[in-house]
Scaffold this motif. Structure first.
Motif, PDB file in Angstrom:
ATOM      1  N   UNK A  65       0.829  -1.211   0.000  1.00  0.00           N
ATOM      2  CA  UNK A  65       0.000   0.000   0.000  1.00  0.00           C
ATOM      3  C   UNK A  65       0.861   1.258   0.000  1.00  0.00           C
ATOM      4  N   UNK A  66       1.932   1.267   0.795  1.00  0.00           N
ATOM      5  CA  UNK A  66       2.818   2.427   0.830  1.00  0.00           C
ATOM      6  C   UNK A  66       3.524   2.614  -0.513  1.00  0.00           C
ATOM      7  N   UNK A  67       3.927   1.516  -1.132  1.00  0.00           N
ATOM      8  CA  UNK A  67       4.569   1.620  -2.447  1.00  0.00           C
ATOM      9  C   UNK A  67       3.580   2.152  -3.469  1.00  0.00           C
ATOM     10  N   UNK A  68       2.319   1.727  -3.372  1.00  0.00           N
ATOM     11  CA  UNK A  68       1.298   2.225  -4.293  1.00  0.00           C
ATOM     12  C   UNK A  68       1.095   3.730  -4.131  1.00  0.00           C
TER      13      UNK A  68
ATOM     14  N   UNK B 208      13.927   4.450   8.587  1.00  0.00           N
ATOM     15  CA  UNK B 208      13.080   5.598   8.242  1.00  0.00           C
ATOM     16  C   UNK B 208      12.666   5.597   6.774  1.00  0.00           C
ATOM     17  N   UNK B 209      12.768   4.454   6.107  1.00  0.00           N
ATOM     18  CA  UNK B 209      12.424   4.394   4.694  1.00  0.00           C
ATOM     19  C   UNK B 209      10.917   4.468   4.505  1.00  0.00           C
ATOM     20  N   UNK B 210      10.468   5.542   3.855  1.00  0.00           N
ATOM     21  CA  UNK B 210       9.059   5.759   3.526  1.00  0.00           C
ATOM     22  C   UNK B 210       8.993   6.410   2.149  1.00  0.00           C
ATOM     23  N   UNK B 211       7.812   6.476   1.531  1.00  0.00           N
ATOM     24  CA  UNK B 211       7.696   7.216   0.278  1.00  0.00           C
ATOM     25  C   UNK B 211       8.169   8.662   0.404  1.00  0.00           C
ATOM     26  N   UNK B 212       7.894   9.300   1.537  1.00  0.00           N
ATOM     27  CA  UNK B 212       8.304  10.694   1.723  1.00  0.00           C
ATOM     28  C   UNK B 212       9.822  10.840   1.758  1.00  0.00           C
ATOM     29  N   UNK B 213      10.507   9.984   2.523  1.00  0.00           N
ATOM     30  CA  UNK B 213      11.967  10.091   2.591  1.00  0.00           C
ATOM     31  C   UNK B 213      12.602   9.730   1.251  1.00  0.00           C
TER      32      UNK B 213
ATOM     33  N   UNK C 192      -6.494   4.561 -12.742  1.00  0.00           N
ATOM     34  CA  UNK C 192      -7.621   3.684 -13.068  1.00  0.00           C
ATOM     35  C   UNK C 192      -7.578   2.404 -12.254  1.00  0.00           C
ATOM     36  N   UNK C 193      -6.386   1.823 -12.129  1.00  0.00           N
ATOM     37  CA  UNK C 193      -6.246   0.592 -11.341  1.00  0.00           C
ATOM     38  C   UNK C 193      -6.531   0.877  -9.862  1.00  0.00           C
ATOM     39  N   UNK C 194      -6.077   2.032  -9.368  1.00  0.00           N
ATOM     40  CA  UNK C 194      -6.318   2.377  -7.961  1.00  0.00           C
ATOM     41  C   UNK C 194      -7.810   2.532  -7.678  1.00  0.00           C
TER      42      UNK C 194
ATOM     43  N   UNK D  98      -2.801  -2.428  -3.828  1.00  0.00           N
ATOM     44  CA  UNK D  98      -1.814  -3.482  -4.045  1.00  0.00           C
ATOM     45  C   UNK D  98      -1.653  -3.796  -5.530  1.00  0.00           C
ATOM     46  N   UNK D  99      -2.736  -3.667  -6.302  1.00  0.00           N
ATOM     47  CA  UNK D  99      -2.647  -3.905  -7.741  1.00  0.00           C
ATOM     48  C   UNK D  99      -1.854  -2.804  -8.440  1.00  0.00           C
ATOM     49  N   UNK D 100      -1.955  -1.583  -7.931  1.00  0.00           N
ATOM     50  CA  UNK D 100      -1.129  -0.498  -8.457  1.00  0.00           C
ATOM     51  C   UNK D 100       0.344  -0.827  -8.257  1.00  0.00           C
ATOM     52  N   UNK D 101       0.674  -1.297  -7.057  1.00  0.00           N
ATOM     53  CA  UNK D 101       2.064  -1.664  -6.764  1.00  0.00           C
ATOM     54  C   UNK D 101       2.538  -2.783  -7.683  1.00  0.00           C
ATOM     55  N   UNK D 102       1.683  -3.785  -7.923  1.00  0.00           N
ATOM     56  CA  UNK D 102       2.066  -4.907  -8.782  1.00  0.00           C
ATOM     57  C   UNK D 102       2.284  -4.454 -10.219  1.00  0.00           C
ATOM     58  N   UNK D 103       1.404  -3.593 -10.716  1.00  0.00           N
ATOM     59  CA  UNK D 103       1.549  -3.097 -12.092  1.00  0.00           C
ATOM     60  C   UNK D 103       2.856  -2.348 -12.256  1.00  0.00           C
TER      61      UNK D 103
END
Length: 439
Positions: free
Chosen positions: A58-61, A189-194, A258-260, A266-271
């Protein structure tokens, strides 16, 4: 040899074309451009791979969607700054490039400050406790101006032929980004923001290096173009390009949204994880575009459509052949690549790889045609191509994603790229005939 002679005798033209290609020189410059883009590709690929592997899907998406919005806004920067630099600069200011770059970077600085202020303002407007979304906006807002400055300085290095400096700047960007990512990961501290903040830091360091190495002139010399003159030329060029940026986003990046909406985060992350496998070759094609767009623009200014056609035919053949070889490699060893990159996290989606690679082949071959249209400053034709692709996305792609989930999204991407390729070829041939008839 005169232009009349070149037009009159095709054999003479091809002889002149061979001389202008300067194969040894282009091989060395092409190698540097490929290394440069490979370094950028490795760094961007590393961000996506590390996030996909070590953070929740979810965070990766969320990062994928934020980066998609980042690319949407960056499309306007590309339209009004980068593309005009590659076409207007060599064609109109080839004898005064330092002064031209100084004024472009001054405009870039104003835009950078405005974007940074807007990002902070939007961050303050968000209610407290909004969680990761607010953090991602803050990180992306910091990354946007720094990365754009790096892109502008790097494009200036390409136009001036200082490929070594561009490559070293890419190396600095790569090293700073990778070291900082390792540091934040080790610190937990690894996050999308960092991840966005580390890209901002890398872009700032690389920009500072190019700032001191390029011959940028900020003095208001009488012979140098004025900021108003450059603004008018860039805006004139960028009108179609900016509209193109919108439909360009709709033709590809819109699939993540569209996928989201239709499926799951999770499908966004997989794509995105599957598409990451084709990213290295796409970055290579981008590098070759950076190298050949100024040369193609000069060829059009000096020799007309014959100069453009010789380069475009060669690039289309090279891009398509390279993409097919890359596709075969992934089709054979794609499963091993996925295991290596994501430790088996997205192994269930291995069956999508051949279709993603077919999409890479179609888009790579079309880039040579688009380069020819841009060199002829035929941005209206590029706009029409992306409109057709965006229309396909809206008419069929989103529906396919809703109906067949991820396979449907990939099928939509293939339909979009096929329509785009056909329309681009038709518009390119039409533009060549129209230009020749008006000559």
């Amino acid at each position: 040899m005169s232009v009349d002679q070149l037009v009159a005798t095709p054999r003479a033209w091809w002889g002149a074309a061979r001389v202008r290609w300067d194969v040894p020189g282009l091989l060395s410059k092409g190698t540097l451009a490929a290394i440069d883009q490979a370094l950028i590709s490795v760094s961007n690929f590393a961000v996506g791979m590390v996030l996909a592997r070590y953070v929740a899907a979810q965070d990766y998406a969320v990062y994928v969607l934020a980066f998609s919005a980042f690319l949407f806004l960056a499309g306007f920067h590309n339209s009004f700054v980068l593309e005009p630099m590659s076409v207007v600069g060599p064609a109109s200011y080839r004898h005064m490039l330092p002064g031209y770059f100084g004024r472009v970077i001054a405009l870039q600085t104003v835009a950078t400050v405005a974007i940074a202020v807007l990002a902070v303002f939007l961050q303050l407007l968000l209610p407290q406790g909004t969680g990761v979304s607010a953090d991602v906006l803050y990180g992306a807002g910091c990354a946007f101006p720094c990365v754009l400055l790096f892109w502008t300085m790097r494009r200036a290095a390409y136009i001036e032929g200082k490929y070594v400096h561009a490559t070293l700047a890419a190396l600095i960007y790569n090293v700073v980004l990778v070291i900082s990512l390792v540091a934040v990961y080790q610190a937990g501290s690894l996050t999308p923001s960092t991840a966005f903040l580390m890209q901002a830091l890398a872009g700032l360091f690389a920009s500072l290096y190019l700032w001191f190495r390029l011959g940028v002139d900020f003095r208001a010399d009488a012979d140098a173009p004025s900021i108003r003159q450059i603004s008018e030329q860039h805006c004139s060029y960028g009108r179609w390009a900016s509209a193109t940026a919108i439909v360009h986003w709709l033709s590809g990046e819109a699939y993540y949204v569209a996928v989201a909406v239709a499926l799951r985060l999770e499908d966004v992350a997989a794509l995105r994880a599957v598409q990451n496998v084709g990213a290295p070759f796409a970055q290579f094609v981008t590098a070759m575009g950076l190298l050949f767009l100024p040369r193609t623009a000069v060829a059009f200014a000096d020799y007309g459509t014959r100069g453009v056609s010789a380069i475009v035919k060669t690039l289309v053949a090279l891009f398509a052949a390279g993409a097919v070889v890359y596709m075969l490699f992934i089709c054979i060893w794609g499963g091993s690549v996925l295991r290596l990159l994501y430790a088996g996290k997205y192994q269930a989606y291995e069956y999508l790889l051949p279709y993603v690679m077919l999409y890479v082949v179609l888009t790579a071959a079309t880039q040579g045609i688009l380069l020819g249209l841009r060199a002829m400053q035929s941005l209206s034709d590029v706009f029409v191509c992306y409109c057709a692709a965006a229309g396909t996305t809206l008419a069929a792609g989103i529906g396919l994603a809703s109906l067949w989930k991820l396979p449907g999204a990939i099928a939509g991407l293939l339909c979009t790229s096929a329509v785009f390729t056909v329309v681009a070829l038709v518009r390119y041939r039409s533009r060549i005939r129209s230009t020749n008839s008006n000559a």
